[in-house]
Write a protein that holds these residues in place. Sequence first.
Motif, PDB file in Angstrom:
ATOM      1  N   GLU A  12      29.918  45.393  48.382  1.00  0.00           N
ATOM      2  CA  GLU A  12      28.503  45.623  48.090  1.00  0.00           C
ATOM      3  C   GLU A  12      27.884  46.441  49.234  1.00  0.00           C
ATOM      4  O   GLU A  12      28.264  46.300  50.396  1.00  0.00           O
ATOM      5  N   LYS A  16      27.759  53.019  46.275  1.00  0.00           N
ATOM      6  CA  LYS A  16      28.514  53.499  45.112  1.00  0.00           C
ATOM      7  C   LYS A  16      27.631  54.290  44.151  1.00  0.00           C
ATOM      8  O   LYS A  16      28.023  55.359  43.698  1.00  0.00           O
ATOM      9  N   GLU A  39      32.214  48.785  35.570  1.00  0.00           N
ATOM     10  CA  GLU A  39      32.818  47.482  35.281  1.00  0.00           C
ATOM     11  C   GLU A  39      32.255  46.426  36.209  1.00  0.00           C
ATOM     12  O   GLU A  39      31.995  46.734  37.372  1.00  0.00           O
ATOM     13  N   PRO A  40      32.132  45.150  35.806  1.00  0.00           N
ATOM     14  CA  PRO A  40      32.267  44.798  34.404  1.00  0.00           C
ATOM     15  C   PRO A  40      31.119  45.411  33.613  1.00  0.00           C
ATOM     16  O   PRO A  40      30.013  45.497  34.108  1.00  0.00           O
ATOM     17  N   ARG A  50      29.217  40.978  31.614  1.00  0.00           N
ATOM     18  CA  ARG A  50      28.708  41.227  32.969  1.00  0.00           C
ATOM     19  C   ARG A  50      27.593  40.235  33.322  1.00  0.00           C
ATOM     20  O   ARG A  50      27.590  39.643  34.399  1.00  0.00           O
ATOM     21  N   LEU A  54      27.841  37.588  36.426  1.00  0.00           N
ATOM     22  CA  LEU A  54      26.992  37.844  37.608  1.00  0.00           C
ATOM     23  C   LEU A  54      25.878  36.815  37.765  1.00  0.00           C
ATOM     24  O   LEU A  54      25.356  36.636  38.861  1.00  0.00           O
ATOM     25  N   MET A  70      36.724  39.114  33.349  1.00  0.00           N
ATOM     26  CA  MET A  70      36.821  40.497  33.855  1.00  0.00           C
ATOM     27  C   MET A  70      37.782  41.302  32.978  1.00  0.00           C
ATOM     28  O   MET A  70      37.511  42.446  32.616  1.00  0.00           O
ATOM     29  N   ARG A  74      37.246  44.389  30.330  1.00  0.00           N
ATOM     30  CA  ARG A  74      38.062  45.596  30.553  1.00  0.00           C
ATOM     31  C   ARG A  74      38.799  46.012  29.278  1.00  0.00           C
ATOM     32  O   ARG A  74      38.909  47.215  28.982  1.00  0.00           O
ATOM     33  N   ASP A  95      32.435  53.143  37.905  1.00  0.00           N
ATOM     34  CA  ASP A  95      32.004  52.335  39.048  1.00  0.00           C
ATOM     35  C   ASP A  95      32.801  51.034  38.951  1.00  0.00           C
ATOM     36  O   ASP A  95      32.451  50.169  38.176  1.00  0.00           O
ATOM     37  N   ARG A  96      33.911  50.966  39.657  1.00  0.00           N
ATOM     38  CA  ARG A  96      34.872  49.852  39.698  1.00  0.00           C
ATOM     39  C   ARG A  96      35.827  49.845  38.493  1.00  0.00           C
ATOM     40  O   ARG A  96      35.490  50.272  37.403  1.00  0.00           O
ATOM     41  N   PHE A  97      37.021  49.282  38.747  1.00  0.00           N
ATOM     42  CA  PHE A  97      38.042  49.046  37.714  1.00  0.00           C
ATOM     43  C   PHE A  97      38.940  47.923  38.237  1.00  0.00           C
ATOM     44  O   PHE A  97      38.482  47.086  39.039  1.00  0.00           O
ATOM     45  N   ALA A 100      39.084  46.169  41.702  1.00  0.00           N
ATOM     46  CA  ALA A 100      38.032  45.202  42.048  1.00  0.00           C
ATOM     47  C   ALA A 100      38.509  43.788  41.716  1.00  0.00           C
ATOM     48  O   ALA A 100      38.154  42.825  42.398  1.00  0.00           O
ATOM     49  N   THR A 101      39.339  43.648  40.690  1.00  0.00           N
ATOM     50  CA  THR A 101      39.872  42.321  40.348  1.00  0.00           C
ATOM     51  C   THR A 101      40.862  41.861  41.428  1.00  0.00           C
ATOM     52  O   THR A 101      40.844  40.701  41.844  1.00  0.00           O
ATOM     53  N   TYR A 104      38.388  41.069  44.496  1.00  0.00           N
ATOM     54  CA  TYR A 104      37.457  39.928  44.409  1.00  0.00           C
ATOM     55  C   TYR A 104      38.137  38.652  43.906  1.00  0.00           C
ATOM     56  O   TYR A 104      37.993  37.595  44.511  1.00  0.00           O
ATOM     57  N   GLN A 105      38.842  38.739  42.753  1.00  0.00           N
ATOM     58  CA  GLN A 105      39.469  37.525  42.229  1.00  0.00           C
ATOM     59  C   GLN A 105      40.765  37.222  43.017  1.00  0.00           C
ATOM     60  O   GLN A 105      41.106  36.066  43.203  1.00  0.00           O
ATOM     61  N   PHE A 155      28.029  37.070  43.059  1.00  0.00           N
ATOM     62  CA  PHE A 155      28.974  37.565  44.066  1.00  0.00           C
ATOM     63  C   PHE A 155      28.264  37.863  45.385  1.00  0.00           C
ATOM     64  O   PHE A 155      28.748  37.517  46.459  1.00  0.00           O
TER      65      PHE A 155
END
Length: 208
Positions: A12, A16, A39-40, A50, A54, A70, A74, A95-97, A100-101, A104-105, A155
């Motif tokens: 964050e 971006k 994404e998401p 999303r 969130l 997620m 996707r 913006d993310r794919f 990011a999983t 983050y996960q 997050f």
Amino acid sequence: MQGKFIVIEGIEGVGKSTNLEFIRRELEAEGKRVVVTREPGGTPLGEEIRNLVLSHRQDGMSSDTELLLMFAARAEHLAKVIVPALAAGRWVLSDRFTDATYAYQGGGRGIPRQRIAEMEAWVQGRLRPDLTLLLDVPVAIGLQRAGQRSAPDRFEAEHTAFFERVRRTYLDLAHLHPQRYRVIDASQPLEDVQQSIKEVLTVFLASV
Ligand code: TMP
């Protein structure tokens, strides 16, 4: 001709959104037809997912549920937006794919990398980004910038140690996939960040 798939990633507060717009303009100036997405999200159902992932919840959310949501978003995004756009020769700028999983996960929540890799193979087949731009800043700077925006989501409310793991995972991924990753030092002034992005895009455009 098949389009190209470019993804922008980072913790964050790395900038971006601003840089996504910059990349879109650069690509359009080169005559590319660009689809900008995120994404998401990126589809009506994906945007509903999303909101689910969130928003804060009194009952919390298990890490596996978060992971599955997620990938559910996707799967929809790939079927409805990404795959058709690439097949029609459009360039997809997301913006993310999936990284990011992993970040983050995987890094953040501690889900084993192998489990994420299995879902990646299942949902995406062989599809991977052609270029991933990692905007990298130290966590303290990112969180300070992000904190100046609206109320923190589920997050953004995480602790510094979570984001340190997320950042480390992104940097590990960049080492693992040097052919598609470019790391940009996003703690520089914006003009310098955009100059670095422009140089990366120039080389990429010349290679495709
Ligand atoms: P952002 O798009 O405003 O950065 O917010 C999306 C949030 O969702 C961000 O905190 C990262 C998180 N996220 C995951 O945890 N896993 C994922 O696979 C994706 C795409 C995003």
